[in-house]
Design a protein around this motif. Sequence first.
Motif, mmCIF file in Angstrom:
data_model
loop_
_atom_site.group_PDB
_atom_site.id
_atom_site.type_symbol
_atom_site.label_atom_id
_atom_site.label_comp_id
_atom_site.label_asym_id
_atom_site.label_seq_id
_atom_site.Cartn_x
_atom_site.Cartn_y
_atom_site.Cartn_z
ATOM 1 N N ASN A 177 38.592 -22.857 7.890
ATOM 2 C CA ASN A 177 39.624 -23.319 8.810
ATOM 3 C C ASN A 177 39.281 -24.622 9.515
ATOM 4 N N ASP A 178 38.088 -25.166 9.231
ATOM 5 C CA ASP A 178 37.636 -26.393 9.892
ATOM 6 C C ASP A 178 37.739 -26.268 11.413
ATOM 7 N N SER A 179 37.409 -25.079 11.933
ATOM 8 C CA SER A 179 37.510 -24.844 13.369
ATOM 9 C C SER A 179 36.176 -25.138 14.049
ATOM 10 N N GLU A 180 36.258 -25.341 15.347
ATOM 11 C CA GLU A 180 35.085 -25.596 16.172
ATOM 12 C C GLU A 180 35.225 -24.775 17.438
ATOM 13 N N PRO A 181 34.104 -24.498 18.108
ATOM 14 C CA PRO A 181 34.215 -23.734 19.356
ATOM 15 C C PRO A 181 34.991 -24.534 20.398
ATOM 16 N N LYS A 182 35.575 -23.806 21.347
ATOM 17 C CA LYS A 182 36.303 -24.479 22.413
ATOM 18 C C LYS A 182 35.345 -25.348 23.209
ATOM 19 N N TYR A 193 42.641 -8.748 34.739
ATOM 20 C CA TYR A 193 43.197 -9.732 33.831
ATOM 21 C C TYR A 193 42.122 -10.756 33.486
ATOM 22 N N ASN A 194 41.769 -10.820 32.219
ATOM 23 C CA ASN A 194 40.776 -11.766 31.715
ATOM 24 C C ASN A 194 41.545 -12.971 31.184
ATOM 25 N N ILE A 195 41.472 -14.051 31.927
ATOM 26 C CA ILE A 195 42.316 -15.222 31.690
ATOM 27 C C ILE A 195 41.465 -16.397 31.227
ATOM 28 N N THR A 196 41.931 -17.064 30.178
ATOM 29 C CA THR A 196 41.311 -18.323 29.768
ATOM 30 C C THR A 196 42.230 -19.446 30.222
ATOM 31 N N PHE A 197 41.690 -20.267 31.117
ATOM 32 C CA PHE A 197 42.397 -21.443 31.604
ATOM 33 C C PHE A 197 41.898 -22.664 30.840
ATOM 34 N N MET A 198 42.777 -23.638 30.665
ATOM 35 C CA MET A 198 42.386 -24.915 30.089
ATOM 36 C C MET A 198 42.867 -26.016 31.025
ATOM 37 N N ALA A 199 41.973 -26.938 31.345
ATOM 38 C CA ALA A 199 42.354 -28.134 32.093
ATOM 39 C C ALA A 199 42.984 -29.091 31.091
ATOM 40 N N GLU A 200 44.262 -29.381 31.252
ATOM 41 C CA GLU A 200 44.996 -30.128 30.229
ATOM 42 C C GLU A 200 44.484 -31.554 30.024
ATOM 43 N N ASP A 201 44.050 -32.210 31.081
ATOM 44 C CA ASP A 201 43.601 -33.602 30.939
ATOM 45 C C ASP A 201 42.312 -33.722 30.134
ATOM 46 N N THR A 202 41.446 -32.710 30.203
ATOM 47 C CA THR A 202 40.143 -32.802 29.547
ATOM 48 C C THR A 202 40.004 -31.878 28.343
ATOM 49 N N GLY A 203 40.859 -30.849 28.253
ATOM 50 C CA GLY A 203 40.730 -29.863 27.183
ATOM 51 C C GLY A 203 39.637 -28.847 27.440
ATOM 52 N N VAL A 204 39.000 -28.898 28.608
ATOM 53 C CA VAL A 204 37.929 -27.964 28.949
ATOM 54 C C VAL A 204 38.536 -26.602 29.273
ATOM 55 N N SER A 205 37.968 -25.544 28.683
ATOM 56 C CA SER A 205 38.439 -24.178 28.908
ATOM 57 C C SER A 205 37.361 -23.346 29.582
ATOM 58 N N TRP A 206 37.784 -22.348 30.336
ATOM 59 C CA TRP A 206 36.869 -21.388 30.941
ATOM 60 C C TRP A 206 37.601 -20.082 31.146
ATOM 61 N N LYS A 207 36.834 -19.018 31.286
ATOM 62 C CA LYS A 207 37.398 -17.692 31.500
ATOM 63 C C LYS A 207 37.147 -17.267 32.931
#
Length: 158
Positions: free
Chosen positions: A5-10, A43-57
């Motif tokens: 899938n040519d995927s990479e970790p977040k 609730y286990n939520i993954t947020f992403m900061a849209e400007d940077t693409g950085v994600s965290w749970k």
Amino acid sequence: MPTFNDSEPKKFEILEPQDIRWQITEFEIGISRGAKTAGSDEYNITFMAEDTGVSWKEKIQDHPSTAWKIDLLLKSGGVKLAKGQSFEFREDLAHQKGLLWVNPIGLRGHGRVKVEAYAKTSDKPGHPTGRSNRMDIFYTDKGVLPRVEPPAAEPCPF
């Protein structure tokens, strides 16, 4: 048979405290084991900061002591509910109970991220603590961002 899938970790990195546009990219429901919130939905939520693409749970418990955080998340994400209105994050339970279903995937809003330090359980005395991103504030006065529609689920091949 596996497929490539040519995927990479977040992308993961610690953000400096700052105002962001956030998006919920993953949402799972579990059960809290906290001393004060044991047995409550968690609730286990993954947020992403849209400007940077950085994600965290991060986790939010559905408990009277933390109901304000869920309310602010929903208001910041543009979800319109009447005071006292019941809803469900699970579609099947919403239909079963005749309640409004709130799909959190794709919700977007404005907020402030902070850095939170925590003690690593695997650390030995004298070792540094870990750091993680956390939502500090969900802004409710910055205007509503349109949700990102989640991709349609692919049919199960078996």
